[in-house]
Enzyme design. Structure first.
Site, mmCIF file in Angstrom:
data_model
loop_
_atom_site.group_PDB
_atom_site.id
_atom_site.type_symbol
_atom_site.label_atom_id
_atom_site.label_comp_id
_atom_site.label_asym_id
_atom_site.label_seq_id
_atom_site.Cartn_x
_atom_site.Cartn_y
_atom_site.Cartn_z
ATOM 1 N N PRO A 1 0.791 -1.227 0.000
ATOM 2 C CG PRO A 1 -0.155 -1.112 2.130
ATOM 3 C CD PRO A 1 0.552 -2.038 1.197
ATOM 4 C CG ASN A 2 -0.357 4.368 1.134
ATOM 5 O OD1 ASN A 2 -1.317 4.842 0.545
ATOM 6 N ND2 ASN A 2 -0.441 3.892 2.352
ATOM 7 N NE ARG B 1 3.762 6.856 1.819
ATOM 8 C CZ ARG B 1 3.981 5.679 2.360
ATOM 9 N NH1 ARG B 1 4.394 4.682 1.615
ATOM 10 N NH2 ARG B 1 3.789 5.485 3.649
ATOM 11 C CE1 TYR C 1 8.575 4.969 2.540
ATOM 12 C CE2 TYR C 1 7.363 7.004 2.876
ATOM 13 C CZ TYR C 1 7.652 5.721 3.248
ATOM 14 O OH TYR C 1 7.035 5.164 4.341
ATOM 15 C CG ASN D 1 8.410 -1.850 0.581
ATOM 16 O OD1 ASN D 1 7.710 -1.854 1.586
ATOM 17 N ND2 ASN D 1 9.147 -0.815 0.224
ATOM 18 C CB ALA E 1 1.126 0.122 6.471
ATOM 19 C CG HIS F 1 4.815 -2.316 10.461
ATOM 20 N ND1 HIS F 1 6.141 -2.606 10.687
ATOM 21 C CD2 HIS F 1 4.795 -1.403 9.466
ATOM 22 C CE1 HIS F 1 6.898 -1.881 9.870
ATOM 23 N NE2 HIS F 1 6.100 -1.151 9.124
ATOM 24 C CG ASP G 1 -0.530 -17.530 8.458
ATOM 25 O OD1 ASP G 1 0.458 -17.655 9.219
ATOM 26 O OD2 ASP G 1 -1.698 -17.407 8.864
ATOM 27 C CD GLU H 1 10.359 -7.406 6.521
ATOM 28 O OE1 GLU H 1 10.092 -6.383 7.189
ATOM 29 O OE2 GLU H 1 10.448 -8.545 7.039
ATOM 30 C CG HIS I 1 11.007 -2.159 5.267
ATOM 31 N ND1 HIS I 1 9.641 -2.103 5.155
ATOM 32 C CD2 HIS I 1 11.297 -3.317 5.903
ATOM 33 C CE1 HIS I 1 9.121 -3.180 5.716
ATOM 34 N NE2 HIS I 1 10.108 -3.937 6.167
ATOM 35 C CB SER J 1 12.373 4.669 5.480
ATOM 36 O OG SER J 1 11.361 3.856 6.064
ATOM 37 N NE ARG K 1 9.347 6.279 8.631
ATOM 38 C CZ ARG K 1 8.481 6.020 7.661
ATOM 39 N NH1 ARG K 1 8.726 5.060 6.793
ATOM 40 N NH2 ARG K 1 7.364 6.712 7.555
ATOM 41 N NE ARG L 1 6.221 4.280 9.819
ATOM 42 C CZ ARG L 1 5.278 4.200 8.882
ATOM 43 N NH1 ARG L 1 5.169 3.126 8.139
ATOM 44 N NH2 ARG L 1 4.454 5.212 8.691
#
Length: 145
Positions: A9-10, A17, A22, A71, A74, A77, A84, A95, A97, A99, A104, A108
């Site tokens: 998302p986002n 953004r 970012y 990535n 949100a 978290h 699963d 995984e 990220h 940032s 932060r 997070r």
């Protein structure tokens, strides 16, 4: 070799953004750079703001591609469902990220999906994706030996 990059998302708003966190580069621009740097790797890309669609894509591709760069935004978290899903896949998942999530907000600092992932890369900006691709190509090469 085929690697799938999945953004949650986002992250469709990369480039606009919160550029202080970012950066100003779009994912499409960065994908061009990655594909030029790794011409021997087929790099596919998928983004969704919907948790269920992310799971559908991971299940669709996670048994045939050589690796997944995820990535989850949100959902990192909060999503036991993604945890699963990742655990059920054959393909290794890294995984990522952009940032440093540990520098932060406190919420997070915990990843629900890390326990199912091959590794975690955070805090290197868009280069985090390249580092993940590099790790997956090295991992696959080592397995082939």
């Amino acid at each position: 070799m085929r690697i799938l990059i999945v953004n949650g998302p986002n992250l469709n708003l990369l480039g606009t953004r919160e550029p202080g966190i970012y950066g100003r580069m779009t994912m499409e621009s960065y994908l061009e750079i990655l594909r030029k740097e790794y011409p021997q790797v087929e790099i596919d890309y998928y983004q969704s703001n919907v948790e269920g669609l992310l799971i559908d894509k991971l299940q669709q591709e996670g048994f045939t591609c050589d690796g997944i760069v995820l990535n989850a935004g949100a959902y990192t978290h909060t999503s036991v469902a993604l945890l699963d899903c990742i655990r059920s896949l054959k393909s290794p998942v890294v995984e990522v990220h952009i940032s440093n999530v540990h520098a932060r907000e406190e919420f997070r600092n915990h990843s629900m999906i890390s326990p199912a992932c091959k590794g975690v890369i955070a805090g290197f900006g868009m280069d985090s994706y390249r580092l993940a691709v590099e790790a997956l190509t090295a991992c696959t090469a080592a397995t082939a030996r």
